[in-house]
Enzyme design. Sequence first.
Site, mmCIF file in Angstrom:
data_model
loop_
_atom_site.group_PDB
_atom_site.id
_atom_site.type_symbol
_atom_site.label_atom_id
_atom_site.label_comp_id
_atom_site.label_asym_id
_atom_site.label_seq_id
_atom_site.Cartn_x
_atom_site.Cartn_y
_atom_site.Cartn_z
ATOM 1 N N TRP A 1 0.812 -1.224 0.000
ATOM 2 C CA TRP A 1 0.000 0.000 0.000
ATOM 3 C C TRP A 1 0.844 1.273 0.000
ATOM 4 C CZ3 TRP A 1 -5.078 1.834 0.381
ATOM 5 C CH2 TRP A 1 -5.214 3.131 0.887
ATOM 6 N N ASN B 1 0.045 5.751 0.153
ATOM 7 C CA ASN B 1 -0.782 6.948 -0.077
ATOM 8 C C ASN B 1 0.137 8.145 -0.291
ATOM 9 O OD1 ASN B 1 -1.194 6.096 2.951
ATOM 10 N ND2 ASN B 1 -1.585 8.274 3.064
ATOM 11 N N ASP B 2 0.042 9.207 0.458
ATOM 12 C CA ASP B 2 0.690 10.489 0.119
ATOM 13 C C ASP B 2 2.180 10.386 -0.245
ATOM 14 O OD1 ASP B 2 -1.635 10.931 1.504
ATOM 15 O OD2 ASP B 2 -0.704 12.058 3.124
ATOM 16 N N GLN C 1 4.060 7.527 1.893
ATOM 17 C CA GLN C 1 3.351 6.793 2.938
ATOM 18 C C GLN C 1 3.239 5.344 2.482
ATOM 19 O OE1 GLN C 1 1.497 8.145 6.148
ATOM 20 N NE2 GLN C 1 3.568 8.785 5.686
ATOM 21 N N TRP D 1 -4.106 0.333 4.326
ATOM 22 C CA TRP D 1 -3.472 1.349 5.153
ATOM 23 C C TRP D 1 -3.132 0.756 6.521
ATOM 24 C CZ3 TRP D 1 -4.117 3.932 9.756
ATOM 25 C CH2 TRP D 1 -3.419 5.137 9.891
ATOM 26 N N PHE E 1 3.836 9.587 9.768
ATOM 27 C CA PHE E 1 2.886 10.190 8.833
ATOM 28 C C PHE E 1 3.613 11.172 7.903
ATOM 29 C CE2 PHE E 1 -1.673 9.719 10.706
ATOM 30 C CZ PHE E 1 -1.529 8.345 10.715
ATOM 31 N N ARG F 1 -0.954 17.768 11.977
ATOM 32 C CA ARG F 1 -0.076 16.939 11.137
ATOM 33 C C ARG F 1 0.360 17.568 9.807
ATOM 34 N NH1 ARG F 1 -5.060 14.226 11.291
ATOM 35 N NH2 ARG F 1 -6.191 14.179 9.308
ATOM 36 N N GLU G 1 -5.668 18.794 5.291
ATOM 37 C CA GLU G 1 -4.460 17.981 5.431
ATOM 38 C C GLU G 1 -3.425 18.436 4.396
ATOM 39 O OE1 GLU G 1 -6.158 13.687 6.781
ATOM 40 O OE2 GLU G 1 -6.404 14.085 4.658
ATOM 41 N N TRP H 1 -9.682 8.917 -0.825
ATOM 42 C CA TRP H 1 -9.973 8.106 0.369
ATOM 43 C C TRP H 1 -11.326 7.400 0.294
ATOM 44 C CZ3 TRP H 1 -6.451 6.162 3.207
ATOM 45 C CH2 TRP H 1 -5.265 6.842 3.457
#
Length: 512
Positions: free
Chosen positions: A48, A50-51, A67, A75, A107, A176, A229, A318
């Site tokens: 996996w 993500n960002d 990520q 996730w 993160f 964050r 975010e 998401w």
Amino acid sequence: MTRSLSGNLVRSVLVIALAFFARNGRTQTSGYDQPYRPQVHFSPSEHWTNDPNGLVFFRGEYHLFFQYNPFGDEWGHMSWGHAISKDMLHWKELPVAIPEKDGVMIFTGSIVIDLHNTSGLCAPKSECMVAIYTGSGDTPQGPRQTQNIAYSHDNGRTWIAYDRNPVLDLHLADFRDPSVFWDDKQQQWVMAVSLPKEHIVRFYSSPNLKEWTQLSDFGPAGDVAGDWECPDLLHVPDSNGKDGGVWALKVGLNPGAPQGGSGEQYFLGSFDGKRFAQSNEPGSHGWTNYGKDDYCAISFNHLPKNQNPVLLGWMSNWQYAAKLPTSPWRGQMSLPRRLSLVRDETGLALKQEPIVTALRSTSIPISAAFGSNKEIDNIHKQITPYELELEFGVNSGSVSGLRIYSDDQHWTEVGFDTQHAEFYVDRSNSGLAVMADFPTRTTAPLVAGRPYDLRLIVDRSSVEAYAQNGTIAMTNLIYPPSQTNKIKFFQSDGKSVMVKGRLWKLHSIWNR
Ligand code: FRU
């Protein structure tokens, strides 16, 4: 005895054969050739993502951290994966850079080059990479997100956490995604970090990346339907190089973006070393992407001098990221996009140009007048990945565009709808529906004074569209039944429309 010897022999042959197939199996899965595997976009070999995180250029290498869950395709266990490139296109994946530790996940964040060892964390008289990231974990008082730093003395291959982490702790569950850059004018480090629930981007400054002083807050502003975010503050030069450009503050919004789920808005204005102020010129608020699949884009730090900023995002949403039908990986990145500012009669706008031309191979010119649903014979049967660069002579009050067919029943439609003043990409009939939120038509406002031009990058599982001089970017995933496409141009009122341009076959970024 003989039987058992021959039994052993058979067993040995079996073991060797199994090892051979297992190895070939592994070669296959790391071969970047599975169904839907992007060919011009980065995706990790397995698991996996993500960002994007810590985008930075240092000593001849572009770094893409991301990520990453090292243990599966959902996730969790968030860590920083790592890939390097010489050109922001061909990526080589390296081992996990910063792993989850003691239940604290790593993160999103950024990386700076500490050129003058302001942090004291580099070797004496040396420069080094410093990562600033959010640690996300549980404490006896509940979930807690803090800002932390780590440093690397070997060009990002290995990382040492600062022994007095965290460097910022507001005792909050949601705090964050620090984005840090060197502010040359004020000779200070500046951090933009999000208070997601309050819809605030908070700015801090620091002389040494360890001690941070609060400068100011921006927000709530613009769209506040979901959490804020992944902020990023960057200076964007004017596209014609005439003046000093503007500062752009971009921030992710999830859920509740206008196109559904996750989205990204930007504000254009000024930054005086303390405070970001949104301009009151028209166009000072817009969407970095009008599609459904570009989230948490951040810019590269420390680019070679005179290069405009380059943004790169996570190509997903998401709403359905965990449901995407790919294996053994899940998640991919957008193309890198060079940013500049457009200033015209309509006002301001962020312009994005995909960095992809280095992948162009053979091409076919397109120049013709096409009537209603006319098929173009000479660009039949294009196999992904490819790029189209087109200029439409759009008739007012009509819809002009193209359909990309992957078989007779499945297509993605891209069009300029001058009647409703919309540019759109419609993937509602493009292939696998994934889930209810997936089959959609995404739209962006069309601006009358801007050209009806279009750049389309069609990969195995995505369509990236850039229209109206790059002031509209629209990125959408698709899961078509085949990778062989037929392209048909259309014009709603049956009148002929001019289309001019070129189709390029693109080289794959993976050396298979
Ligand atoms: C955005 C995000 C960030 C966070 C990261 C965790 O996609 O929620 O805010 O740092 O993902 O993986």
